[in-house]
Design an enzyme around this catalytic site. Structure first.
Site, PDB file in Angstrom:
ATOM      1  N   ASP A 431       0.870  -1.170   0.000  1.00 10.97           N
ATOM      2  CA  ASP A 431       0.000   0.000   0.000  1.00 10.97           C
ATOM      3  C   ASP A 431       0.911   1.226   0.000  1.00 10.97           C
ATOM      4  OD1 ASP A 431      -2.649   1.164   0.201  1.00 10.97           O
ATOM      5  OD2 ASP A 431      -1.998   1.855   2.174  1.00 10.97           O
ATOM      6  N   LYS A 432       0.703   2.168  -0.918  1.00  8.90           N
ATOM      7  CA  LYS A 432       1.666   3.257  -1.113  1.00  8.90           C
ATOM      8  C   LYS A 432       1.795   4.185   0.091  1.00  8.90           C
ATOM      9  CE  LYS A 432       0.727   7.070  -3.403  1.00  8.90           C
ATOM     10  NZ  LYS A 432       1.198   8.175  -2.524  1.00  8.90           N
ATOM     11  N   THR A 598      -2.742   1.857  -4.669  1.00 10.45           N
ATOM     12  CA  THR A 598      -3.033   3.174  -4.106  1.00 10.45           C
ATOM     13  C   THR A 598      -4.367   3.702  -4.621  1.00 10.45           C
ATOM     14  OG1 THR A 598      -2.225   5.455  -3.937  1.00 10.45           O
ATOM     15  CG2 THR A 598      -1.751   4.284  -5.978  1.00 10.45           C
ATOM     16  N   ASP A 649      -6.828  -2.177   5.180  1.00  9.13           N
ATOM     17  CA  ASP A 649      -6.503  -3.189   4.179  1.00  9.13           C
ATOM     18  C   ASP A 649      -6.884  -4.595   4.629  1.00  9.13           C
ATOM     19  OD1 ASP A 649      -5.227  -1.212   2.547  1.00  9.13           O
ATOM     20  OD2 ASP A 649      -3.523  -1.282   3.900  1.00  9.13           O
TER      21      ASP A 649
END
Length: 774
Positions: A431-432, A598, A649
């Site tokens: 995840d960015k 993202t 997430d």
């Protein structure tokens, strides 16, 4: 202790001392008998725990819950009490029992070895012979069997009752066959006896168990060290400002405690007063002390530096970070890997293999030389040396050291199978925001439509974001504060998941705006490209050019929409973390594809991916769609790992083959992740993969060493090479067994030397050193 002290002080002139001494003498013998009885009872309990590990674990868990309940009522003792009876304490009890039995059995074995005719012939020595010396071997062998061998029989009973023969059944079969055969040789003197082989075998089994318990105890020491981090007492600040020393178990949420320089933080909480550097290495693996000031969170069990802190307690007991970490470490130690399951099954299979080999040996030798004492001796030899003690040590020791090493490097393994699978990952999705980047946005540029002032637009955006805790919201409010702007009143705030926020804002003083009093203000939105899609808003040409330029510079664009009309755009910058470059390169060196996920625009995502060298990019992804991207890679036949924050997430972490929650040191109860990385450091993902590869390699090596003994020894014991004069005796088989056990133990310990460091990039800052297992 205070009560005892008062009693002693109140005794006038020590006049009661003679009576006390006399009383002690009267009960001395009784106390010794009780102590001896207690010791025997403890040994019996340890044997039962060894035979019923699952039941023992349930009992220990039940006792811990009861103990916790008493502490909650204020009747508990210090938090250190009972540490020795925990994980390491149980293994230490086993270790001491097998150590004592090994040394005593070895001493009792010396006369058997000295009066063994075979050893005398081999080594060329003799011993005095006297009336009754012929009984030395059988008598001492029976004693050794009763003291050192019977415990193995007791531990084998549950396996036989469950009809699932395992390690204890194999050991029991070997020593029982040797014992019965040797006693028969006393009645039938023509047959050779196995007395010295019997005692040697029992001694080696006891030595192997002692080594195993000692190694497992040492490998499990990380859990005990965690338990010892929490202090026994705390200095609670009363309402009148005074301090009182209380047991940590009596602390409650909301209490204010004083943490003096060099003292341990007694509970999780927030600093209210004071500045200091706190050593959190025992929790996070980060060796550099972390600066703390008012408003910062502290973790119970960490060590305060030179400053004095006043901390408001936020969590105690089982709710603390340390308690959560201990639960996860314990979970990892109790969970079994695929290799461990295979080793357990192999022990059961080997029992039947040994019986089969014994039957084949008996038939073959009977056909070859007819049935006589030689046939019985060969059968007994096969059954005696079929005991694979090293197989029982091969995997548990590697698992224990792996767990210890992982915990000391800030990796908390919840699922052992996932840890083992990490070595085979084909792709890892990051995840960015906040993982590959710093996650701290700032407004670096903005653009507005004609007739709208930049300050008015920024103030309006700050009003909409006033109730949001998102990092973009904070950046907008900080930008407004830097310009000393006053935000208009906002109401009816609503967060739109994955898109942005909305609120009703009074824009009567806003240039070009008019307030609608009927509904409390104008409807204003702030959000990214997904918000414009939902609102079906068109982007003016000059704002589109602004967004395109920002995307090329890896900047995120946030839009301001009033009453359905797009009126402004803000460019937000998020700095790429220096560690991210090294992580991507290191994963590529390990042959792993790196993907980035993202919610940012495609331009921003591509700019970041190009700079880092990321292989696959998933942009403009809503939180509820993240797990679909994981599935997309899995559909390509790839084993996928997902790295996220463990909360937003969660579906993706659950969907992934290996879910990794990063930066969750203060929220260790993340149920969706298989592995939790305490620090918010992506480099630990590389360490996880490297540790998984090294641990699996050690498991395989140990299986080869342990199984290799049987592959080599059983055919020789059966007499495969008898035609050329090579026969394996039980004594030599026992020595080979001991050598196999020692090699397995040493090989597992070498896992502590695994290099978990990550190569530095040219011109980069030095890497944080990996922490050893001990």
């Amino acid at each position: 202790m205070d009560d005892h002290k008062d009693t002693a002080e109140n005794s006038p002139g020590g006049e009661d001392q003679p009576d006390t001494t006399s009383h002690q003498h009267e009960h001395g013998e009784h106390d010794e008998a009780v102590a001896e009885s207690d010791e025997e009872g403890i040994e019996q309990e340890l044997l039962e725990e060894e035979a019923h590990p699952a039941a023992a674990g349930e009992m220990a868990s039940h006792e811990q819950h009861e103990h916790a309940g008493h502490e909650g009522d204020g009747h508990g003792h210090g938090s250190h009490e009972g540490h020795g009876e925990g994980h390491g304490g149980m293994h230490e009890g086993h270790e001491q029992m097998f150590r004592r039995r090994f040394f005593i059995s070895t001493l009792l074995s010396i006369p058997v070895l000295l009066y063994s005719e075979m050893l005398q012939e081999w080594l060329g020595f003799s011993v005095p012979v006297f009336p009754g010396s012929d009984w030395i071997n059988p008598v001492f062998a029976v004693i050794v069997f009763a003291y050192g061998g019977v415990p193995f029989l007791q531990m084998a009973l549950p396996e036989l009752k469950d009809r699932s023969p395992g390690m204890m059944t194999l050991i029991s079969m070997a020593i029982t066959v040797a014992f019965v055969y040797s006693l028969a040789s006393v009645i039938f003197p023509t047959q050779s006896a196995f007395f010295w082989e019997l005692v040697t075998l029992i001694d080696i089994m006891l030595l192997g168990h002692w080594i195993e318990m000692r190694s497992v105890r040492r490998a499990s020491s990380a859990l005990d060290e965690l338990a010892k981090l929490m202090p026994d007492t705390a200095e609670r600040i009363t309402d009148d400002g005074e301090t009182e020393e209380v047991p940590v178990s009596e602390l409650s949420e909301g209490d204010l405690v004083l943490v003096r320089p060099g003292a341990s933080v007694p509970a999780d909480g927030t600093v209210e007063e004071g500045d200091s550097d706190v050593n959190e290495s025992m929790i996070t693996g980060e060796s550099k002390p972390v600066s703390k000031e008012p408003g910062d969170e502290v973790i119970g069990g960490t060590i305060n530096g030179d400053g004095s802190l006043r901390v408001r307690v936020g969590a105690t007991g089982e709710e603390t970070t340390l308690a959560g970490i201990m639960r996860l470490v314990e979970e990892a130690q109790q969970s079994k890997s695929k290799t461990q399951v295979l080793a357990d099954r192999a022990a059961g299979w080997l029992f039947y293999v040994a019986l089969g080999a014994a039957v084949v040996t008996a038939i073959a030798w009977t056909v070859a030389v007819s049935f006589d004492a030689t046939v019985i001796e060969r059968v007994v030899t096969v059954l005696v040396i079929a005991c694979p003690h090293a197989l029982g040590l091969a995997i548990p020791l590697v698992v224990a050291i792996n767990t210890s090493l992982a915990a000391r490097n800030g990796m908390l393994v919840r699922d052992r199978i996932a840890m083992e699978d990490a070595r085979n990952l084909d792709a890892i999705i990051f995840d960015k925001t906040g993982t590959l980047t710093e996650g701290e946005h700032g407004v670096v540029d903005m653009a507005t439509v004609d007739g709208v002032d930049e300050d008015d637009a920024l103030g309006l955006a700050a009003a909409v974001e006033s109730d949001s805790e998102h990092m973009i919201a904070r950046a907008i409010r900080e930008a407004a504060d830097e310009r000393d702007l006053s935000a208009p009143d906002a109401s009816s705030f609503e967060a739109i998941k994955g898109r942005g926020v909305r609120a009703n804002v009074d824009v009567s003083g806003f240039a070009g705006g008019s307030s609608d009093e009927s509904d409390g203000g104008n409807e204003v939105y702030v959000g990214g490209p997904n918000l414009l899609t939902q609102l079906d808003s068109e982007i003016p040409d000059h704002l589109q050019r602004f967004a395109d330029e920002a995307g090329q510079n890896a900047q995120t664009v946030v839009y301001l929409v009033r009453d359905g009309e797009l009126i402004a755009a803000f460019a937000m910058a998020d700095v790429i973390r220096e560690e991210s470059f090294r992580v991507v390169d290191a994963l590529h060196d390990l042959g792993i594809e790196v993907a980035m996920l993202t919610g940012d625009s495609q331009d921003v995502a591509n700019a970041v991916a190009d700079e880092l060298g990321i292989d696959t990019v998933f942009a403009e992804v809503l939180p509820e769609d993240k797990d679909e991207k994981v599935q997309e890679l899995q559909d390509q036949g790839k084993l996928v790992g997902m790295v996220g924050d463990g909360v937003n997430d969660a579906p993706a972490l659950t969907r992934a083959d290996v879910g990794i929650a990063i930066g969750s040191g203060t929220d260790v109860a993340v149920q969706s992740a298989d592995v939790i990385l305490v620090q918010n450091n992506p480099m630990d993902v590389v360490r996880l993969v490297k540790l998984s590869k090294a641990s699996y390699r050690k498991m395989q090596e140990n299986i080869v060493w342990a199984a290799g003994y049987n592959v080599f020894a059983i055919p020789l014991a059966a007499g495969v090479l008898a035609p050329i004069g090579i026969l394996l005796s039980p004594a030599v088989g026992a020595l080979l067994m001991s050598l196999s056990t020692v090699i397995v133990a040493i090989n597992a310990q070498l896992l502590r030397r695994v290099d978990l460091s990550i190569p530095e990039l040219p011109g980069g800052t030095p890497a944080t050193d990996a922490q050893p297992a001990d």
